[in-house]
Design a protein around this motif. Sequence first.
Motif, short mmCIF file in Angstrom:
data_model
loop_
_atom_site.label_atom_id
_atom_site.label_comp_id
_atom_site.label_asym_id
_atom_site.label_seq_id
_atom_site.Cartn_x
_atom_site.Cartn_y
_atom_site.Cartn_z
N ARG A 48 25.25 39.46 34.92
CA ARG A 48 26.18 40.22 35.76
C ARG A 48 26.99 39.29 36.64
NH1 ARG A 48 22.33 45.27 37.80
NH2 ARG A 48 22.27 46.41 35.81
N ARG A 49 26.33 38.28 37.18
CA ARG A 49 27.04 37.32 38.02
C ARG A 49 28.12 36.59 37.22
NH1 ARG A 49 27.48 32.15 39.72
NH2 ARG A 49 27.66 31.82 41.99
N ASN A 50 27.77 36.15 36.04
CA ASN A 50 28.75 35.45 35.20
C ASN A 50 29.94 36.35 34.87
OD1 ASN A 50 27.16 33.16 35.17
ND2 ASN A 50 26.18 33.65 33.21
N ALA A 51 29.67 37.62 34.59
CA ALA A 51 30.76 38.55 34.28
C ALA A 51 31.65 38.77 35.49
CB ALA A 51 30.18 39.88 33.79
N ALA A 52 31.04 38.87 36.67
CA ALA A 52 31.82 39.11 37.89
C ALA A 52 32.70 37.92 38.26
CB ALA A 52 30.87 39.44 39.05
N TRP A 53 32.26 36.72 37.94
CA TRP A 53 33.03 35.52 38.26
C TRP A 53 34.04 35.15 37.17
CZ3 TRP A 53 33.57 32.56 42.54
CH2 TRP A 53 32.64 32.74 43.57
N PRO A 64 32.68 43.91 49.23
CA PRO A 64 33.69 43.03 48.64
C PRO A 64 33.84 43.33 47.15
CG PRO A 64 32.12 41.78 49.95
CD PRO A 64 31.56 43.15 49.82
N PRO A 65 35.02 43.08 46.60
CA PRO A 65 35.20 43.24 45.16
C PRO A 65 34.48 42.11 44.43
CG PRO A 65 37.14 42.23 46.10
CD PRO A 65 36.25 42.57 47.26
N PRO A 66 34.30 42.21 43.12
CA PRO A 66 33.75 41.06 42.38
C PRO A 66 34.70 39.88 42.52
CG PRO A 66 34.60 42.74 40.88
CD PRO A 66 34.59 43.35 42.23
N PRO A 67 34.18 38.67 42.38
CA PRO A 67 35.02 37.48 42.58
C PRO A 67 36.29 37.46 41.72
CG PRO A 67 32.72 36.86 42.52
CD PRO A 67 32.77 38.31 42.15
N ASN A 68 36.22 38.02 40.49
CA ASN A 68 37.42 38.00 39.66
C ASN A 68 38.43 39.08 40.06
OD1 ASN A 68 36.28 40.33 38.57
ND2 ASN A 68 35.72 39.36 36.63
N VAL A 126 39.93 28.66 40.20
CA VAL A 126 39.16 27.72 41.01
C VAL A 126 38.23 28.54 41.90
CG1 VAL A 126 39.27 25.91 42.76
CG2 VAL A 126 41.03 26.02 41.00
N PRO A 127 36.98 28.71 41.51
CA PRO A 127 36.05 29.53 42.30
C PRO A 127 35.78 28.91 43.67
CG PRO A 127 35.22 29.15 40.06
CD PRO A 127 36.36 28.22 40.27
N THR A 128 35.74 29.77 44.69
CA THR A 128 35.44 29.32 46.06
C THR A 128 34.53 30.33 46.73
OG1 THR A 128 37.42 30.41 46.94
CG2 THR A 128 37.63 28.08 46.34
N GLU A 129 33.76 29.86 47.68
CA GLU A 129 32.92 30.73 48.51
C GLU A 129 32.97 30.22 49.94
OE1 GLU A 129 28.97 32.00 47.18
OE2 GLU A 129 29.29 30.83 45.36
N ARG A 130 33.17 31.15 50.87
CA ARG A 130 33.04 30.78 52.28
C ARG A 130 32.87 32.05 53.10
NH1 ARG A 130 38.87 28.84 54.77
NH2 ARG A 130 40.16 30.47 53.84
N GLN A 169 33.87 35.57 48.10
CA GLN A 169 33.71 34.89 46.82
C GLN A 169 34.93 35.19 45.96
OE1 GLN A 169 29.89 36.69 45.73
NE2 GLN A 169 28.89 34.77 46.22
N ALA A 170 35.72 34.18 45.69
CA ALA A 170 36.97 34.37 44.95
C ALA A 170 36.97 33.48 43.71
CB ALA A 170 38.17 34.03 45.83
N ALA A 171 37.31 34.08 42.58
CA ALA A 171 37.39 33.32 41.33
C ALA A 171 38.73 32.61 41.19
CB ALA A 171 37.16 34.24 40.13
#
Length: 249
Positions: free
Chosen positions: A106-111, A155-159, A188-192, A204-206
């Motif tokens: 699920r994490r991989n799909a969301a990113w 929050p929405p999924p990262p993608n 470019v995935p980022t987290e902050r 979390q943004a893809a």
Amino acid sequence: MLKFLSLSVLLLGATVAHAERGMLDWADLIDEAAQSYEDPYRDLSAEQLTALVEVATMQSQLAATLDDDQRSELTQRLTDVKVAFAEDGIDADWLIAQRWVVAERRRNAAWAGDQAVDGQTVTLGGYAIPAPADQDGVPTLYLVPERGMCSHMPPPPPNQMVRVRLVGDWRPKTIYEPVRLTGQMTVVPTEREVIVVDGPVRMQAAFTMEAIEVEPLAFTGQTSAEGNAWAEQMAQRLRGVKGQDLNEN
């Protein structure tokens, strides 16, 4: 002269076509191929999911120190729940063992962001969440597809989130200010962590966009009676509907 005009028309048509190809909907950001994966929890009912959590909880409790009566009662309850699962053709122990495997899928799909937009100059409309500047001093915001995300809603999924690096003088005056942005998009995935309305939120943004053009969209704060009409009008503006007057209220 005629040849020159014909060439101009062709170039204009190519420019318009290119601009239309660069206008994205949020669904265009998702890597659809990554959304198909085996998820044994997907077909469980709400009652079965609740019962599965109960099984995991009881197994954890049985690993603790209990007196004989407590252990006997808990063991019987656990057996009863597992039998009910077995009658439905479900192996509860196997399902529980799959939880981290499914969580990773699920994490991989969301990113998973669509690589087709990587490096492309695109236009995307959404709602701006102000954020601190990057370490190099460039001001930033996060673009999300719906108002309320990351504060009143999860929050929405990262993608479905874009970290935007801004140019020029424009800054969002308030949270969830509607805006349409044009810039180079990269996967470019980022987290902050960012302080939003209700406190710190892990953003979390893809995608990252280097904005080159900012187009604020009208926000008039209509009453609830006008809400549906306003929502439809805003949706049209965010999609970049042809012929829509962006200054129209």
